[in-house]
Design an enzyme around this catalytic site. Sequence first.
Site, PDB file in Angstrom:
ATOM      1  N   HIS A  10     -44.857 -40.378  -6.830  1.00 40.47           N
ATOM      2  CA  HIS A  10     -43.634 -40.798  -6.152  1.00 40.47           C
ATOM      3  C   HIS A  10     -42.929 -41.917  -6.918  1.00 40.47           C
ATOM      4  O   HIS A  10     -43.542 -42.917  -7.293  1.00 40.47           O
ATOM      5  CB  HIS A  10     -43.999 -41.273  -4.744  1.00 40.47           C
ATOM      6  CG  HIS A  10     -42.843 -41.646  -3.894  1.00 40.47           C
ATOM      7  ND1 HIS A  10     -41.856 -40.760  -3.539  1.00 40.47           N
ATOM      8  CD2 HIS A  10     -42.507 -42.833  -3.292  1.00 40.47           C
ATOM      9  CE1 HIS A  10     -40.970 -41.369  -2.769  1.00 40.47           C
ATOM     10  NE2 HIS A  10     -41.328 -42.616  -2.613  1.00 40.47           N
ATOM     11  N   SER A  62     -36.342 -42.994  -3.227  1.00 43.85           N
ATOM     12  CA  SER A  62     -37.095 -42.776  -2.001  1.00 43.85           C
ATOM     13  C   SER A  62     -36.205 -42.931  -0.764  1.00 43.85           C
ATOM     14  O   SER A  62     -35.233 -42.203  -0.603  1.00 43.85           O
ATOM     15  CB  SER A  62     -38.306 -43.719  -1.964  1.00 43.85           C
ATOM     16  OG  SER A  62     -39.206 -43.382  -0.935  1.00 43.85           O
ATOM     17  N   GLU A 116     -46.316 -35.428  -5.618  1.00 43.48           N
ATOM     18  CA  GLU A 116     -45.988 -36.246  -4.445  1.00 43.48           C
ATOM     19  C   GLU A 116     -45.714 -35.417  -3.192  1.00 43.48           C
ATOM     20  O   GLU A 116     -45.254 -34.274  -3.263  1.00 43.48           O
ATOM     21  CB  GLU A 116     -44.820 -37.176  -4.739  1.00 43.48           C
ATOM     22  CG  GLU A 116     -43.530 -36.530  -5.192  1.00 43.48           C
ATOM     23  CD  GLU A 116     -42.422 -37.561  -5.314  1.00 43.48           C
ATOM     24  OE1 GLU A 116     -42.111 -38.223  -4.295  1.00 43.48           O
ATOM     25  OE2 GLU A 116     -41.868 -37.720  -6.408  1.00 43.48           O
TER      26      GLU A 116
END
Length: 282
Positions: A249, A125, A219
């Site tokens: 995610h 991320s 996502e």
Amino acid sequence: MFTIAQRREQFAALFTRPLPADVDSSATTLGGRPALELRRAVPGTTGEDVLLYLHGGGFVVGSARATAHVTAALLRHLDGRAVSIDYRLAPEHPFPAAPDDCLAAYRELLDSGADPRRLVVAGDSAGAALVVVTLIRARDAGLPMPAAAVLFSPAVDLTLSGASMRSKDGVDPFFAPADLGWLFDQYAAGSDRSAPELSPLFADLTGLPPLLIQVGSSELLLDDAVRLAGRAGADEVAVTLEVAPRQPHVFQLDDGSAEAAAALERAGRFLAARLGGERDGS
């Protein structure tokens, strides 16, 4: 409305897992920041491989410990150690504090004798975005590139311009676009969110090492990953993109998921292959 401290506590409670019995952890420092070092406590794993892992959390939450089980899963394929740093978080320390810390960590690994041919980098991320920014900064500083990098659900477009911000709104089980916008605002703190060091999707990626990008189809950040792979390919970077159907995610964080285990296995083997030799992961 939760406070920043409460958000960090919730993130830690949600994702922190016990480490495998054959993995030893120790507190250390790297690049002037607290860090967690992992080594496998089994005979014959005393090699020179080094994994630098950068945790996610929207630049606001997260820690080296909260994602250590993912780091440990990748480490199974290497012969050496893994280090994950606790870079400074926003809003107390907005951009460029985090990328400054990450580059300092990478530089210290090289200065302390890590062979770039035995060095790999990974992140999830926001941490995956910081991996890309760190590689760009290292390249521009004339530092050698690592052997490879793995990016889980990279958040590389802080302008939220990807089509999946609309098409996956309501499908993504974790985020709405406004949630990501709030996190990115804390980090950018008024800086131009389209600037390449904030949104490395818009950077020149020429000269970066081979990349593996994994993302879930469910996502908001799906198109961040897809467009990053396209940008890398256009810039002559060897890149592999994997889109996992119906996964959210950073689904790799779910240690009870068969899809997560398989993705981490592929990621670990990708890194090991670029280091010049496949490990058995035993």
